[in-house]
Design a protein around this motif. Structure first.
Motif, PDB file in Angstrom:
ATOM      1  N   LYS A   1      40.308  40.796  46.346  1.00 21.37           N
ATOM      2  CA  LYS A   1      40.926  41.265  45.108  1.00 21.37           C
ATOM      3  C   LYS A   1      40.678  40.242  44.015  1.00 21.37           C
ATOM      4  O   LYS A   1      40.461  39.057  44.281  1.00 21.37           O
ATOM      5  N   MET A   2      40.725  40.718  42.794  1.00 24.14           N
ATOM      6  CA  MET A   2      40.409  39.881  41.638  1.00 24.14           C
ATOM      7  C   MET A   2      41.244  38.603  41.578  1.00 24.14           C
ATOM      8  O   MET A   2      40.770  37.556  41.149  1.00 24.14           O
ATOM      9  N   ASN A   3      42.507  38.696  41.994  1.00 25.43           N
ATOM     10  CA  ASN A   3      43.390  37.532  41.887  1.00 25.43           C
ATOM     11  C   ASN A   3      43.523  36.761  43.197  1.00 25.43           C
ATOM     12  O   ASN A   3      44.437  35.962  43.365  1.00 25.43           O
ATOM     13  N   CYS A   4      42.592  36.986  44.147  1.00 29.77           N
ATOM     14  CA  CYS A   4      42.663  36.225  45.399  1.00 29.77           C
ATOM     15  C   CYS A   4      41.782  34.985  45.286  1.00 29.77           C
ATOM     16  O   CYS A   4      41.032  34.831  44.332  1.00 29.77           O
TER      17      CYS A   4
ATOM     18  N   LEU B   1      37.876  45.283  40.353  1.00 30.56           N
ATOM     19  CA  LEU B   1      39.234  44.822  40.642  1.00 30.56           C
ATOM     20  C   LEU B   1      39.412  44.448  42.109  1.00 30.56           C
ATOM     21  O   LEU B   1      40.139  43.497  42.422  1.00 30.56           O
ATOM     22  N   SER B   2      38.793  45.210  42.989  1.00 28.25           N
ATOM     23  CA  SER B   2      38.867  44.839  44.408  1.00 28.25           C
ATOM     24  C   SER B   2      37.670  45.411  45.150  1.00 28.25           C
ATOM     25  O   SER B   2      37.059  46.388  44.707  1.00 28.25           O
ATOM     26  N   TYR B   3      37.358  44.763  46.258  1.00 30.57           N
ATOM     27  CA  TYR B   3      36.240  45.185  47.101  1.00 30.57           C
ATOM     28  C   TYR B   3      36.669  44.923  48.540  1.00 30.57           C
ATOM     29  O   TYR B   3      36.633  43.781  49.005  1.00 30.57           O
ATOM     30  N   GLY B   4      37.111  45.956  49.241  1.00 32.04           N
ATOM     31  CA  GLY B   4      37.643  45.754  50.577  1.00 32.04           C
ATOM     32  C   GLY B   4      38.856  44.853  50.543  1.00 32.04           C
ATOM     33  O   GLY B   4      39.810  45.096  49.797  1.00 32.04           O
TER      34      GLY B   4
ATOM     35  N   PHE C   1      40.755  27.262  35.582  1.00 29.16           N
ATOM     36  CA  PHE C   1      39.474  27.956  35.531  1.00 29.16           C
ATOM     37  C   PHE C   1      39.657  29.454  35.787  1.00 29.16           C
ATOM     38  O   PHE C   1      39.072  30.303  35.111  1.00 29.16           O
ATOM     39  N   MET C   2      40.476  29.792  36.770  1.00 25.92           N
ATOM     40  CA  MET C   2      40.669  31.192  37.147  1.00 25.92           C
ATOM     41  C   MET C   2      41.401  32.003  36.074  1.00 25.92           C
ATOM     42  O   MET C   2      41.305  33.226  36.046  1.00 25.92           O
ATOM     43  N   ALA C   3      42.119  31.329  35.175  1.00 28.86           N
ATOM     44  CA  ALA C   3      43.079  32.001  34.296  1.00 28.86           C
ATOM     45  C   ALA C   3      42.459  32.951  33.291  1.00 28.86           C
ATOM     46  O   ALA C   3      43.164  33.813  32.742  1.00 28.86           O
ATOM     47  N   ASP C   4      41.171  32.828  33.002  1.00 30.22           N
ATOM     48  CA  ASP C   4      40.579  33.727  32.007  1.00 30.22           C
ATOM     49  C   ASP C   4      39.325  34.427  32.525  1.00 30.22           C
ATOM     50  O   ASP C   4      38.542  34.969  31.754  1.00 30.22           O
ATOM     51  N   LYS C   5      39.126  34.442  33.855  1.00 27.62           N
ATOM     52  CA  LYS C   5      37.917  35.037  34.421  1.00 27.62           C
ATOM     53  C   LYS C   5      38.198  36.422  35.001  1.00 27.62           C
ATOM     54  O   LYS C   5      39.230  36.649  35.631  1.00 27.62           O
ATOM     55  N   TYR C   6      37.267  37.320  34.754  1.00 29.47           N
ATOM     56  CA  TYR C   6      37.319  38.634  35.396  1.00 29.47           C
ATOM     57  C   TYR C   6      35.903  38.995  35.838  1.00 29.47           C
ATOM     58  O   TYR C   6      34.943  38.239  35.578  1.00 29.47           O
ATOM     59  N   PHE C   7      35.761  40.145  36.507  1.00 30.97           N
ATOM     60  CA  PHE C   7      34.484  40.467  37.153  1.00 30.97           C
ATOM     61  C   PHE C   7      34.012  41.857  36.745  1.00 30.97           C
ATOM     62  O   PHE C   7      34.817  42.762  36.513  1.00 30.97           O
ATOM     63  N   THR C   8      32.713  41.999  36.646  1.00 25.36           N
ATOM     64  CA  THR C   8      32.122  43.308  36.390  1.00 25.36           C
ATOM     65  C   THR C   8      31.147  43.641  37.507  1.00 25.36           C
ATOM     66  O   THR C   8      30.572  42.749  38.144  1.00 25.36           O
TER      67      THR C   8
END
Length: 465
Positions: free
Chosen positions: A404-407, A398-401, A380-387
């Motif tokens: 991180k995107m890949n955590c 990409l990160s917030y404090g 599920f995580m393999a193709d998700k990103y955030f805006t």
């Protein structure tokens, strides 16, 4: 050719259309015969024949506003697909305006507003209801006006316009008490509706007062009302009196089954509410069984590709997640997501909400190293990103404090837990190629969304590293 209708009602041994205005048809023997044919068809449960007779009667006299009204009302009351009634009531509004008929115009507007509301267009229903109310500037003690106020109160409540909902509800109550008396069934119905409005305003004591008054009227009339029982249960639930809530919902279910049968879609909300009670008291197996019943009813009423069916799959997924069954929850969410994507579009808010639920479950699986579901979560995580969006900007997040995107910690759980005074470093990318940093204090309000694209996910992971 006659339109084909699909009907939901199973127990239809009634001798008159509920809500139809009593009248004597004098236009012709043929139209009178068609009306009688419709009545008899209803008594025998042949709803297609009943509709065909009403439709034929309207075709014989297409300018007759009563015929238009009663054909539309029949669809609204008995058809599973209410949308054909929209055109019929619109025709009625236009013809009444053309004829300057002040009797029929507000009645058609009321029915049009009700149909729009039932078919999911609450905003347009509100606008139409306001038009209906405006027809009564000089006659505010009319029973029809009270009916429109009652409908508009419910529409406003659904839209979160609680002050307007209360205003129209009080108007309906005042007129009904004045014209019909304090012990009339319509007065009780308005009190019941006001109870829910007060609940939505967190005014529990006022909610209890009007619900108790409604209950006393219904008791005197020897009526058990499903809506009253539901609202009493909702009040008990809000006060965390789960035993009382369960009892009220179970009574509502018994009455609803008696009135509508075991498969009626009106049972769906009761099953959902009972499931919520059992979930709060950690009786997860019982909660699951209620949602299974709701899904069975929804499948029969709407089919397995309908958003209403998907919403119940989402409920079941949330329940599974609450019970710690994250893999099962992801399976249920995935089914719901497919339905929402296909019926409402991948960018719909419903699809976004399901993605968030999936993401939270995937995080739980990874954090807790639940081996049986680890592949499912990582896939599920393999193709998700955030805006991240504000009124002024939109960028890749990409990160917030510490996040991180890949955590494997959910951003949607992380952000609300932060103190508003706490400053966090935010790393964004505006073009997907290079990073920029800002301080969280520079943002007022913002929205984080999940997006789906394998290539974009991989590109963002690279620049994050």
């Amino acid at each position: 050719s006659e339109p084909t209708m699909k009907y939901l009602c199973k127990s239809l041994l009634i001798c008159i259309l509920v809500g139809f205005i009593p009248c004597v048809f004098a236009s012709s023997d043929q139209t009178q015969a068609l009306y009688e044919q419709s009545r008899k068809a209803i008594e025998t449960g042949d709803m297609q024949a009943a509709f065909n007779a009403l439709h034929s009667r309207r075709e014989l006299d297409p300018q007759n506003l009563r015929y238009i009204y009663e054909e539309g009302e029949f669809i609204l009351q008995y058809a599973s697909d209410k949308t054909p009634a929209l055109d019929i009531f619109n025709d009625g509004v236009n013809l009444a305006e053309q004829n300057q008929d002040h009797y029929w115009k507000p009645r058609f507007l009321e029915m049009l507003a009700g149909t729009l509301f039932q078919t999911g267009n609450a905003e347009q229903a509100y606008e139409t209801g306001i038009k209906a109310v405006s027809c009564f500037t000089e006659q505010k003690h009319d029973e029809e006006f009270s009916d429109i106020c009652q409908l508009l109160s419910g529409i406003c409540s659904s839209l979160g316009k609680q002050d307007e909902a209360l205003k129209y509800g009080k108007q309906a109550l005042y007129i009904r008490k004045e014209l019909l008396g304090t012990s009339h069934v319509k007065t009780a119905a308005t009190l019941t509706a006001l109870g829910l409005i007060y609940l939505n305003r967190n005014e529990f004591s006022k909610a209890r007062s009007v619900l108790d008054e409604s209950e006393s009227i219904y008791k005197a009339l020897n009526i058990e009302d499903v809506t009253l029982l539901n609202n009493q249960a909702t009040l008990a639930f809000a006060e965390k009196n789960f035993d009382a809530a369960r009892e009220f919902y179970q009574r509502a279910l018994t009455v609803a089954v008696k009135e509508y049968g075991n498969n009626d879609p009106q049972l769906i909300s009761i099953y959902r509410n009972l499931s919520a009670v059992e979930s709060e008291t950690h009786n997860y197996d019982v909660a699951f069984s209620y949602l299974s019943n709701a899904l069975a009813n929804a499948e029969q009423a709407f089919g397995i590709n309908h958003p209403a069916f998907a919403a119940l799959l989402n409920d079941k997924g949330l329940l599974a997640a609450r019970a710690g069954q994250y893999g099962q929850a992801m399976d249920l969410f995935s089914k719901a997501l497919k339905i929402f994507d296909e019926s409402l579009g991948e960018d719909s808010q419903d699809s976004q909400n399901i993605l968030i639920n999936l993401y939270r479950c995937a995080c739980e699986i990874v954090v807790n190293d639940l081996q049986d579901d680890l592949i499912k979560a990582k896939t599920f995580m393999a193709d998700k990103y955030f805006t991240l969006q504000t009124d002024q900007l939109q960028a890749y997040l990409l990160s917030y404090g510490e996040w991180k995107m890949n955590c494997a910690v959910s951003i949607f759980d992380y952000i609300p837990s932060l103190s508003p005074q706490r400053k966090e470093k935010i790393v964004l990318s505006y073009d997907g190629k290079k990073t920029s940093s800002i301080d969280s204090s520079a943002l007022d309000s913002f929205t984080v969304s999940i997006r789906r694209d394998k290539n974009k996910h991989d590109e963002l992971i690279k620049i994050l590293e």
